[in-house]
Design a protein around this motif. Structure first.
Motif, PDB file in Angstrom:
ATOM      1  N   SER A  93      20.297 -26.510  90.025  1.00  0.00           N
ATOM      2  CA  SER A  93      20.930 -27.428  90.420  1.00  0.00           C
ATOM      3  C   SER A  93      20.732 -28.533  90.165  1.00  0.00           C
ATOM      4  O   SER A  93      21.051 -29.426  89.386  1.00  0.00           O
ATOM      5  N   ALA A  94      19.152 -28.607  90.036  1.00  0.00           N
ATOM      6  CA  ALA A  94      18.531 -29.651  89.260  1.00  0.00           C
ATOM      7  C   ALA A  94      18.579 -29.882  88.484  1.00  0.00           C
ATOM      8  O   ALA A  94      18.994 -31.118  86.908  1.00  0.00           O
ATOM      9  N   MET A  95      18.164 -28.978  87.458  1.00  0.00           N
ATOM     10  CA  MET A  95      18.696 -28.374  85.295  1.00  0.00           C
ATOM     11  C   MET A  95      20.116 -29.057  85.839  1.00  0.00           C
ATOM     12  O   MET A  95      20.005 -29.614  84.248  1.00  0.00           O
ATOM     13  N   GLU A  96      20.988 -28.374  85.896  1.00  0.00           N
ATOM     14  CA  GLU A  96      22.505 -28.958  85.866  1.00  0.00           C
ATOM     15  C   GLU A  96      22.734 -30.368  85.718  1.00  0.00           C
ATOM     16  O   GLU A  96      23.154 -30.993  85.252  1.00  0.00           O
ATOM     17  N   LEU A  97      21.945 -31.431  87.253  1.00  0.00           N
ATOM     18  CA  LEU A  97      22.230 -32.995  87.059  1.00  0.00           C
ATOM     19  C   LEU A  97      21.723 -33.305  86.491  1.00  0.00           C
ATOM     20  O   LEU A  97      22.297 -33.918  86.146  1.00  0.00           O
ATOM     21  N   SER A  98      20.346 -32.670  86.240  1.00  0.00           N
ATOM     22  CA  SER A  98      19.546 -33.757  84.786  1.00  0.00           C
ATOM     23  C   SER A  98      20.736 -33.531  83.316  1.00  0.00           C
ATOM     24  O   SER A  98      20.537 -34.624  82.692  1.00  0.00           O
ATOM     25  N   ALA A  99      20.881 -32.060  83.388  1.00  0.00           N
ATOM     26  CA  ALA A  99      21.259 -32.634  82.241  1.00  0.00           C
ATOM     27  C   ALA A  99      22.794 -33.032  81.631  1.00  0.00           C
ATOM     28  O   ALA A  99      23.176 -33.550  81.189  1.00  0.00           O
ATOM     29  N   LEU A 100      23.228 -33.477  83.315  1.00  0.00           N
ATOM     30  CA  LEU A 100      24.584 -33.713  83.680  1.00  0.00           C
ATOM     31  C   LEU A 100      24.461 -35.694  83.072  1.00  0.00           C
ATOM     32  O   LEU A 100      25.135 -36.297  82.443  1.00  0.00           O
ATOM     33  N   LEU A 101      23.531 -35.647  83.577  1.00  0.00           N
ATOM     34  CA  LEU A 101      23.497 -37.285  83.542  1.00  0.00           C
ATOM     35  C   LEU A 101      22.715 -37.094  81.658  1.00  0.00           C
ATOM     36  O   LEU A 101      23.075 -38.514  81.761  1.00  0.00           O
ATOM     37  N   PHE A 102      22.059 -36.679  81.452  1.00  0.00           N
ATOM     38  CA  PHE A 102      21.294 -36.877  80.172  1.00  0.00           C
ATOM     39  C   PHE A 102      22.988 -36.839  78.823  1.00  0.00           C
ATOM     40  O   PHE A 102      23.195 -37.894  78.633  1.00  0.00           O
ATOM     41  N   ALA A 103      23.754 -36.042  79.239  1.00  0.00           N
ATOM     42  CA  ALA A 103      24.995 -36.224  78.510  1.00  0.00           C
ATOM     43  C   ALA A 103      25.737 -37.423  78.641  1.00  0.00           C
ATOM     44  O   ALA A 103      26.854 -38.000  77.797  1.00  0.00           O
ATOM     45  N   VAL A 104      25.799 -37.682  79.832  1.00  0.00           N
ATOM     46  CA  VAL A 104      26.705 -39.538  80.287  1.00  0.00           C
ATOM     47  C   VAL A 104      26.135 -39.827  79.979  1.00  0.00           C
ATOM     48  O   VAL A 104      27.114 -41.303  79.221  1.00  0.00           O
ATOM     49  N   LEU A 105      25.249 -40.172  79.802  1.00  0.00           N
ATOM     50  CA  LEU A 105      23.944 -41.335  79.320  1.00  0.00           C
ATOM     51  C   LEU A 105      24.732 -40.833  77.513  1.00  0.00           C
ATOM     52  O   LEU A 105      24.720 -42.511  77.188  1.00  0.00           O
ATOM     53  N   PHE A 106      24.126 -40.421  77.617  1.00  0.00           N
ATOM     54  CA  PHE A 106      24.713 -40.192  75.849  1.00  0.00           C
ATOM     55  C   PHE A 106      25.622 -40.534  75.639  1.00  0.00           C
ATOM     56  O   PHE A 106      26.005 -41.233  74.246  1.00  0.00           O
ATOM     57  N   PHE A 107      26.443 -40.239  76.090  1.00  0.00           N
ATOM     58  CA  PHE A 107      27.794 -40.580  76.209  1.00  0.00           C
ATOM     59  C   PHE A 107      28.932 -42.077  76.105  1.00  0.00           C
ATOM     60  O   PHE A 107      29.121 -42.691  74.807  1.00  0.00           O
ATOM     61  N   ALA A 108      28.580 -42.591  76.998  1.00  0.00           N
ATOM     62  CA  ALA A 108      28.028 -44.418  77.364  1.00  0.00           C
ATOM     63  C   ALA A 108      27.107 -45.240  76.178  1.00  0.00           C
ATOM     64  O   ALA A 108      28.055 -46.137  75.817  1.00  0.00           O
ATOM     65  N   PHE A 109      26.127 -44.320  75.324  1.00  0.00           N
ATOM     66  CA  PHE A 109      25.410 -45.612  74.408  1.00  0.00           C
ATOM     67  C   PHE A 109      26.399 -45.116  73.577  1.00  0.00           C
ATOM     68  O   PHE A 109      26.251 -46.328  73.035  1.00  0.00           O
ATOM     69  N   CYS A 110      26.519 -43.686  72.813  1.00  0.00           N
ATOM     70  CA  CYS A 110      27.756 -44.254  71.232  1.00  0.00           C
ATOM     71  C   CYS A 110      28.663 -44.797  71.976  1.00  0.00           C
ATOM     72  O   CYS A 110      29.075 -45.433  70.903  1.00  0.00           O
ATOM     73  N   ILE A 111      29.250 -44.620  73.232  1.00  0.00           N
ATOM     74  CA  ILE A 111      30.641 -45.747  72.658  1.00  0.00           C
ATOM     75  C   ILE A 111      30.399 -47.295  72.920  1.00  0.00           C
ATOM     76  O   ILE A 111      30.961 -48.070  72.531  1.00  0.00           O
ATOM     77  N   CYS A 112      29.505 -47.109  73.781  1.00  0.00           N
ATOM     78  CA  CYS A 112      29.256 -48.277  73.736  1.00  0.00           C
ATOM     79  C   CYS A 112      28.693 -49.133  72.360  1.00  0.00           C
ATOM     80  O   CYS A 112      28.425 -49.954  71.709  1.00  0.00           O
TER      81      CYS A 112
END
Length: 681
Positions: free
Chosen positions: A450-469
């Motif tokens: 569960s910790a691995m999935e939350l970390s992966a989800l947070l990394f992916a969301v931050l990467f997507f937000a950084f690319c869009i910005c």
């Protein structure tokens, strides 16, 4: 061995040549003659390829002017001229700066216009079906390409596993004793090999490779090279790799299938890429003139590298070329210059807030002392400063309108970052099973799946937000988009200032020029509703897209931050004077002019010189401001008006109201969807 046989063969050949001097001399003469002939053919004697093109100034349809500044005073200037029809957008963006795929003015195909229509009233269903079929072909081609690439990747993964299995088989020969008397000979045989392979010590081992295992006693060169493949010195246990290869090739069917699979994968990849290129219509026009001027660091080695001289010359050249092309439409220029007050009176502040600057000699002089975008009448509208000399606006041209626009990030731009973010998410989840390490866990999230999935989800969301910005800042905020409409041309100006934070070391400019000669014979506007954020901010906008067609092609003008009706009113005036209908002609045809005038007075209200307001129909629930109809010339008058209603399907909540207005020179249709009335009676 092999080396001695090769030496003996060479001695035999030399002995034969020594006994036949004539043959040797003849061969040398033939070789020298052929080489001399090839060298003579390659010597420059005339032009390698000659291409001659003739274009008249009357056929010029579009032009481009752009420059890009880089480090060490490097600057590249490009000038292009297109002839005949408007070029495709891919041709305009080819090798051109500020071509990131976001634009507010550009040529389109008529099929794209049909597919973009939100109301199916006057548009053909057959054309709509053709457009849908074309989009389906493109979608299926792209999906097929993705599936083909994935299938090839899995196939080559299987082949890489086969190579890994051969490496596992090689470990049997490596682990064998090196001494023949102390277990080497008794270990290195087929029986022991089969027992080792079936014992499960190495799961990837296939007993078929044991057919080639044997003890090598050869201490010559061949035996030494064979034992070096296993990191041993002769004598040794060898034949594992050879046996594995023979075992793989013993099955003729599997071998043929693998060879055909490799050929099919390569062919399918090539075909899918070619089909995608054809389906996406990436071919560019070649019927244009392209001039590139490059200035490097240091002093000017060529006169063309002196951009302080060549850029003003390029601008003056564009002005002269278009000026010669406008000689044939002098009558229209006279008509346009006589209606300046009429045009400006029916335009709103969103497209009429501009100032003409004729003092700037070149673009550097203009940007050093002035900004392209000025402060407007309100916080929602901006003004435009137009450098007439830099744009090459002719003295006979009148500037009708100018406005500032900003493109929007579409789903097509968000798809690559989204796919990369999803891939990053799954890679981070599979990281522990591949490497056995929990390096991707964020502190404070604990441990476990569960910790691995939350970390992966947070990394992916931050990467997507950084690319869009980053995309929004670099391609949207950093670039100024200005549209200028004159009596004969449309200028689309894109400018990006120097910004070291965004790694932009020099200013960039791009100007796309489209000619229309005040000869627009078809125009349409597609309006859309405001978004939720725009409604909450109570923005006074009515966004939409405007399309205009002339004899040079079809153009699209995007109005996302303002009223699309203002742009449509500008396009409506880019027409030639026409008196196709007259009252005398209507009387001869048996039409009562008094009845037509009564219909016009009941539906239209004159609010200005050649400006009319359309009355809304009674069943329209909301009280919207009636739209203004701006006619192109004072001699054009309304002849007939007709309001019709198209009831929507039973499952549709909308009806379609359409007002048909016939003037002496054109037919205007105003279609809009309205909510159905609900009556409990």
């Amino acid at each position: 061995g092999l080396l001695s046989a090769q030496v003996a063969f060479e001695k035999h050949v030399w002995a034969v040549l020594s006994r036949n001097h004539a043959i040797a001399v003849g061969l040398i003469v033939v070789v020298v003659f052929i080489l001399s002939l090839v060298a003579w053919a390659k010597c420059p004697q005339d032009y390698a390829t000659q291409v001659r093109q003739t274009h008249t100034v009357g056929t010029i349809s579009a032009a481009q002017f752009a420059f890009h500044s880089g480090p060490a005073c490097r600057r590249t200037t490009r000038l292009r001229l297109f002839f005949g029809k408007y070029p495709e957008q891919e041709a305009l963006d080819k090798d051109m700066n500020l071509g990131s795929g976001v634009h507010v003015v550009g040529p389109i195909h008529r099929e794209d216009l049909v597919s973009a229509s939100p109301i199916a009233g006057p548009l053909s269903s057959a054309a709509r079906n053709r457009s849908s079929a074309s989009n389906a072909v493109i979608a299926f081609t792209v999906v097929l390409s993705i599936v083909t690439v994935a299938d090839s990747a899995f196939s080559w993964l299987d082949r890489s596993q086969a190579v890994a299995h051969m490496a596992a088989m090689r470990s049997f020969c490596i682990s064998a004793p090196t001494d023949e008397l102390n277990g080497g000979l008794s270990y290195c045989n087929q029986a022991q090999c089969v027992a080792w392979a079936t014992s499960g010590a190495v799961p990837e081992a296939d007993p078929k490779f044991c057919k080639g295992v044997r003890w090598f006693n050869d201490t010559q060169q061949h035996g030494i090279e064979t034992c070096l493949m296993y990191g041993r010195a002769a004598p040794c246990c060898a034949g594992c790799i050879t046996g594995g290869a023979k075992g793989f090739l013993d099955d003729e069917y599997q071998t043929l299938k693998s060879v055909l699979g490799v050929v099919a994968d390569i062919g399918a990849l090539i075909f899918s890429f070619l089909a995608s290129r054809y389906a996406l219509n990436e071919s560019v026009a070649e019927d244009y003139i392209d001039v590139s001027l490059v200035r490097g660091g240091g002093s000017h080695r060529k006169q063309s590298s002196n951009t302080e001289m060549t850029e003003p010359l390029s601008t003056q050249f564009l002005e002269r070329v278009f000026g010669k092309a406008l000689v044939d439409v002098a009558a229209k220029q006279t008509t346009a210059s006589g209606n300046t007050h009429q045009r400006r009176s029916c335009l709103a502040a969103g497209v009429d807030n501009f100032e003409l600057c004729d003092w700037a000699q070149d673009w550097d002089d203009f940007f050093d002392n002035e900004n392209l975008i000025q402060q407007g009448h309100s916080c929602w509208t901006a003004g435009v400063s137009i450098p007439t000399r830099c744009l090459g606006i002719h003295d006979l041209e009148d500037v009708l309108a100018a406005w500032v626009e900003s493109p929007q990030i579409t789903l097509l731009h968000m798809m690559p970052p989204l796919l990369i973010a999803v891939t990053l998410y799954f890679v981070q989840i599979k990281w522990p099973s591949i490497t056995g390490m929990d390096l991707m866990l964020l502190p404070g999230f604990g441990s476990g799946s569960s910790a691995m999935e939350l970390s992966a989800l947070l990394f992916a969301v931050l990467f997507f937000a950084f690319c869009i910005c980053s995309m929004y800042v670099f391609f949207i905020l950093a670039v100024e988009h200005v549209v200028i409409v004159t009596s004969h041309r449309i200028f689309y100006v894109r400018h990006r200032r120097r910004c070291f934070l965004c790694c932009i070391l020099g200013p960039e400019l791009r100007v796309d020029i489209f000619r229309h000669d005040r000869d627009v014979f078809y125009g349409i506007m597609h309006g859309v509703s405001l978004s939720l954020i725009q409604r909450c901010l109570r923005l006074p906008w009515a966004p939409g897209n405007v399309f205009m067609q002339s004899r040079y092609g079809l153009l699209q003008l995007v109005r996302a931050h303002g009223k699309a009706t203002d742009v449509y009113n500008v396009v409506s005036q880019l027409t030639q004077p026409s008196q196709s209908l007259t009252w005398e002609g209507l009387r001869r045809a048996g039409v009562d002019p008094r009845h037509c005038q009564d219909m016009v007075r009941g539906a239209l209200t004159k609010v200005g010189d050649a400006v009319y307001s359309v009355e809304s129909q009674p069943d329209e629930l909301f009280s919207a401001e009636p739209p203004d109809i701006c006619l192109g010339h004072a001699s054009e008058t309304p002849v007939f008006c007709w309001a019709v209603k198209q009831t929507g399907h039973l499952g549709s909540p909308y009806n379609t109201n359409t007002d048909i207005i016939v003037t002496t020179g054109r037919v205007l249709l105003w279609s809009r969807t309205c909510y159905k009335t609900f009556d409990c009676r």
